[in-house]
Design a protein around this motif. Structure first.
Motif, PDB file in Angstrom:
ATOM      1  N   LEU A   1      35.544  69.925  30.848  1.00 53.49           N
ATOM      2  CA  LEU A   1      34.090  69.791  30.941  1.00 53.49           C
ATOM      3  C   LEU A   1      33.369  70.508  29.803  1.00 53.49           C
ATOM      4  O   LEU A   1      32.175  70.277  29.583  1.00 53.49           O
ATOM      5  N   VAL A   2      34.087  71.378  29.090  1.00 53.12           N
ATOM      6  CA  VAL A   2      33.442  72.244  28.103  1.00 53.12           C
ATOM      7  C   VAL A   2      33.084  71.505  26.822  1.00 53.12           C
ATOM      8  O   VAL A   2      31.949  71.575  26.346  1.00 53.12           O
ATOM      9  N   TRP A   3      34.046  70.782  26.231  1.00 54.11           N
ATOM     10  CA  TRP A   3      33.823  70.174  24.912  1.00 54.11           C
ATOM     11  C   TRP A   3      32.643  69.201  24.887  1.00 54.11           C
ATOM     12  O   TRP A   3      31.832  69.245  23.958  1.00 54.11           O
ATOM     13  N   PRO A   4      32.481  68.333  25.888  1.00 57.47           N
ATOM     14  CA  PRO A   4      31.307  67.444  25.877  1.00 57.47           C
ATOM     15  C   PRO A   4      29.988  68.217  25.913  1.00 57.47           C
ATOM     16  O   PRO A   4      28.987  67.749  25.353  1.00 57.47           O
ATOM     17  N   LEU A   5      29.979  69.377  26.567  1.00 53.98           N
ATOM     18  CA  LEU A   5      28.754  70.176  26.627  1.00 53.98           C
ATOM     19  C   LEU A   5      28.398  70.776  25.270  1.00 53.98           C
ATOM     20  O   LEU A   5      27.244  71.154  25.042  1.00 53.98           O
ATOM     21  N   LEU A   6      29.387  70.859  24.390  1.00 56.55           N
ATOM     22  CA  LEU A   6      29.160  71.460  23.076  1.00 56.55           C
ATOM     23  C   LEU A   6      28.867  70.409  22.002  1.00 56.55           C
ATOM     24  O   LEU A   6      28.851  70.731  20.819  1.00 56.55           O
ATOM     25  N   ALA A   7      28.661  69.165  22.433  1.00 54.95           N
ATOM     26  CA  ALA A   7      28.454  68.078  21.468  1.00 54.95           C
ATOM     27  C   ALA A   7      27.252  68.332  20.558  1.00 54.95           C
ATOM     28  O   ALA A   7      27.240  67.918  19.398  1.00 54.95           O
TER      29      ALA A   7
ATOM     30  N   ARG B   1      39.558  69.606  23.127  1.00 54.90           N
ATOM     31  CA  ARG B   1      39.544  68.156  22.899  1.00 54.90           C
ATOM     32  C   ARG B   1      40.677  67.472  23.662  1.00 54.90           C
ATOM     33  O   ARG B   1      40.518  66.369  24.190  1.00 54.90           O
ATOM     34  N   PHE B   2      41.823  68.143  23.712  1.00 60.68           N
ATOM     35  CA  PHE B   2      42.961  67.585  24.448  1.00 60.68           C
ATOM     36  C   PHE B   2      42.637  67.464  25.938  1.00 60.68           C
ATOM     37  O   PHE B   2      42.883  66.421  26.558  1.00 60.68           O
ATOM     38  N   THR B   3      42.091  68.520  26.517  1.00 60.89           N
ATOM     39  CA  THR B   3      41.763  68.466  27.949  1.00 60.89           C
ATOM     40  C   THR B   3      40.677  67.436  28.231  1.00 60.89           C
ATOM     41  O   THR B   3      40.690  66.781  29.280  1.00 60.89           O
ATOM     42  N   THR B   4      39.752  67.265  27.283  1.00 62.23           N
ATOM     43  CA  THR B   4      38.711  66.251  27.451  1.00 62.23           C
ATOM     44  C   THR B   4      39.301  64.847  27.382  1.00 62.23           C
ATOM     45  O   THR B   4      38.933  63.960  28.164  1.00 62.23           O
ATOM     46  N   ALA B   5      40.242  64.653  26.452  1.00 58.18           N
ATOM     47  CA  ALA B   5      40.872  63.340  26.307  1.00 58.18           C
ATOM     48  C   ALA B   5      41.624  62.930  27.564  1.00 58.18           C
ATOM     49  O   ALA B   5      41.643  61.756  27.938  1.00 58.18           O
ATOM     50  N   TYR B   6      42.235  63.913  28.231  1.00 64.71           N
ATOM     51  CA  TYR B   6      43.022  63.629  29.438  1.00 64.71           C
ATOM     52  C   TYR B   6      42.325  64.158  30.696  1.00 64.71           C
ATOM     53  O   TYR B   6      42.973  64.550  31.654  1.00 64.71           O
TER      54      TYR B   6
ATOM     55  N   ALA C   1      40.022  57.044  21.888  1.00 63.72           N
ATOM     56  CA  ALA C   1      40.282  55.986  22.852  1.00 63.72           C
ATOM     57  C   ALA C   1      40.525  56.555  24.240  1.00 63.72           C
ATOM     58  O   ALA C   1      40.067  56.021  25.234  1.00 63.72           O
ATOM     59  N   LEU C   2      41.235  57.668  24.292  1.00 68.30           N
ATOM     60  CA  LEU C   2      41.522  58.279  25.581  1.00 68.30           C
ATOM     61  C   LEU C   2      40.267  58.814  26.228  1.00 68.30           C
ATOM     62  O   LEU C   2      40.093  58.745  27.440  1.00 68.30           O
ATOM     63  N   VAL C   3      39.367  59.392  25.422  1.00 61.29           N
ATOM     64  CA  VAL C   3      38.118  59.901  25.971  1.00 61.29           C
ATOM     65  C   VAL C   3      37.315  58.767  26.579  1.00 61.29           C
ATOM     66  O   VAL C   3      36.714  58.894  27.647  1.00 61.29           O
TER      67      VAL C   3
END
Length: 273
Positions: A83-89, A108-113, A268-270
């Protein structure tokens, strides 16, 4: 297409229900559970074969618990981190800083999966909660607690005191909790199935063996009947399958296994997570 759908549900729902029916008829309606447990019980000493073997308990109970516990813990951490990386966009400077300290790639890895992390975390919670629910609503005692094996409790089957709305009695032995911990790793199989991993069936077999070993070793200690292991496996499977259907859908789960790993990008995974 219709035959494929029927085959999919036959494998994932029909077979578990058939195992449940077989377990009910072969164990719950007979003395087979007691026959098996009697093999490992010494009526003169009132002790089961491995009941007081502390090393055996560590090797088969305490240490193996780390496998599902660590897996579930890592899944929950990954789910929260996703949940963190999208909040830092909108904070590119902070993202750059995280890349410098090498946290950016992890986020980014945790966001992708993200979907997979949440699926595993939720499936562990639901499987655990379901097992504990039935433990407190069936009032089934473990063999070592029964009069037949030197205890004080009276034996009865899970369906005799079953109450869906209220907790009953003090028995907390059905289904097998330790076996369900091993079977909870089935969540990984459904993740692998989503990505059509060619070794998915091997992973499935390994998890089934793991859960069976977890449950069988408790029979040697007198803390479960053999049928408790089968019931735990059926419950955890059906719970995981229902959740996997909600997270991924039938088309993804029923797609043929890929002969080789398919290259995918994080972007693509995101988008598909």
């Amino acid at each position: 297409m219709q035959n494929t759908r029927h085959h999919f549900y036959l494998i994932n729902v029909g077979i578990p229900l058939l195992i449940a029916l077989g377990t009910f008829l072969a164990f719950d309606m007979t003395e087979l559970d007691r026959v098996i447990s009697n093999i490992f019980y010494n009526p003169r000493t009132h002790i089961f074969l491995e009941q007081h073997n502390h090393l055996f308990d560590k090797l088969t109970h305490k240490w193996p618990r780390y496998v599902p516990n660590v897996t579930g813990g890592l899944a929950l951490i990954g789910a929260l981190m996703s949940l963190v990386w999208p909040l830092l966009a909108r904070l590119p400077k902070l993202q750059a800083l995280l890349d410098v300290v090498r946290l950016g790639p992890v986020l980014r890895f945790t966001t992708a999966y993200r979907r997979d992390f949440w699926f595993v975390a939720v499936s562990f919670a639901i499987a655990t909660g379901l097992v504990h629910y039935f433990k407190s609503h069936t009032d089934v005692y473990c063999p070592v607690e029964l009069v037949q094996y030197g205890g004080t409790a009276i034996r009865h089957e899970w369906y005799e005191h079953l109450n869906f709305f209220h907790q009953v009695g003090h028995g907390r032995c059905w289904p097998g909790g330790h076996a369900s911990a091993g079977y909870s790793m089935l969540a990984l199989y459904f993740v692998a199935r989503r990505y059509r991993w060619k070794h998915s069936i091997l992973l499935l077999n390994a998890v089934l063996v793991l859960g069976s070993i977890y449950g069988t070793t408790k029979v040697l200690q007198g803390w479960h009947f053999m049928s408790h292991t089968f019931w735990a496996g059926v419950m955890v499977w059906l719970a995981n399958f229902a959740l996997a259907m909600a997270f991924y859908g039938r088309e993804r789960l029923s797609a043929p296994l890929s002969p080789r790993a398919e290259p995918t990008t994080s972007v693509a995974l995101v988008r598909t997570a």
